[in-house]
Design an enzyme around this catalytic site. Structure first.
Site, PDB file in Angstrom:
ATOM      1  N   GLU A  41      35.852  30.931  40.978  1.00  0.00           N
ATOM      2  CA  GLU A  41      34.670  31.714  40.635  1.00  0.00           C
ATOM      3  C   GLU A  41      33.856  32.089  41.875  1.00  0.00           C
ATOM      4  OE1 GLU A  41      33.630  33.240  38.038  1.00  0.00           O
ATOM      5  OE2 GLU A  41      34.965  32.460  36.499  1.00  0.00           O
ATOM      6  N   GLU A  55      35.744  34.851  43.580  1.00  0.00           N
ATOM      7  CA  GLU A  55      35.647  36.108  42.830  1.00  0.00           C
ATOM      8  C   GLU A  55      34.272  36.754  42.978  1.00  0.00           C
ATOM      9  OE1 GLU A  55      36.660  35.348  38.752  1.00  0.00           O
ATOM     10  OE2 GLU A  55      38.777  34.971  39.195  1.00  0.00           O
ATOM     11  N   GLU A  56      33.216  35.951  42.973  1.00  0.00           N
ATOM     12  CA  GLU A  56      31.860  36.493  42.995  1.00  0.00           C
ATOM     13  C   GLU A  56      31.341  36.804  44.396  1.00  0.00           C
ATOM     14  OE1 GLU A  56      28.953  34.414  40.724  1.00  0.00           O
ATOM     15  OE2 GLU A  56      30.137  34.472  38.874  1.00  0.00           O
TER      16      GLU A  56
END
Length: 198
Positions: A181, A184-185
């Site tokens: 995460e 991805e962010e």
């Protein structure tokens, strides 16, 4: 009159298990054995059975199979019955509901039906109703904390800075999910040369 003449049309019913789900309804010849087929099952660890319907079937035939199977399961002391019904066999739902089954959960390609045989309150587990999420607290060697602003969601356009967050995928390790995460962010990877992600 001989007893044989009185009972000349009497038939016996024999129960047997089968994996074949296609059955032609035919007249039972005199002095023959009518076979009522049972649904193929897999025993679980909690005194129940699982049934997975794979082949097309007429709903009336399925209802007959189900009634005969429930009788046998009751005699064996079976508790919970789980029927996995692929979406292409949705014609069998009504027959199952008429025999006391109810919806447990659904996925895009199947419906899971359940039935509790004993005359007691059922102990079947409820379907999963929660999702596991992560919030990653990332600090670099300068003791700086990594924060983000959302491009979508409830904080979009508010100017709020927050920790990277996300949802853990089914079967995914929670630490792996946190690393994924963050990358991805933010584009920050745990493989950064300067050890940014810790």
């Amino acid at each position: 009159m001989e007893a044989r003449a009185v009972i000349q049309y009497l038939t016996r019913i024999r129960l047997r298990s089968t994996s074949s789900m296609l059955v032609d309804e035919q007249m039972v010849p005199e002095n023959s054995v009518q076979q009522i087929e049972l649904l193929t099952t897999i025993d679980d660890d909690y005194g129940g059975v699982h049934v997975e319907i794979k082949n097309p079937m007429d709903s009336n035939v399925f209802g007959n199979f189900l009634r005969a199977s429930i009788l046998q399961w009751r005699q064996k002391g079976t508790k919970g019955v789980w029927i996995k019904l692929p979406i292409e066999h949705a014609n069998l739902i009504e027959a199952a509901v008429k025999e006391g089954f109810w919806y447990h959960h659904a996925q895009p390609d199947y419906l899971m039906l359940v039935h509790w045989i004993p005359k007691t309150a059922h102990t079947l587990p409820a379907n999963a109703s929660h999702r596991v999420g992560i919030g990653a607290f990332v600090v670099n060697s300068k003791r700086e904390v990594l924060v983000v602003q959302e491009n979508s969601g409830i904080f979009k356009g508010t100017g709020v800075w927050k920790l990277p967050t996300g949802v853990v995928n089914e079967g995914e390790d929670i630490c792996t999910a946190a690393i994924r995460e963050v990358e991805e962010e933010t584009g920050v990877s745990d493989k950064s040369a300067d050890g940014t992600l810790t």
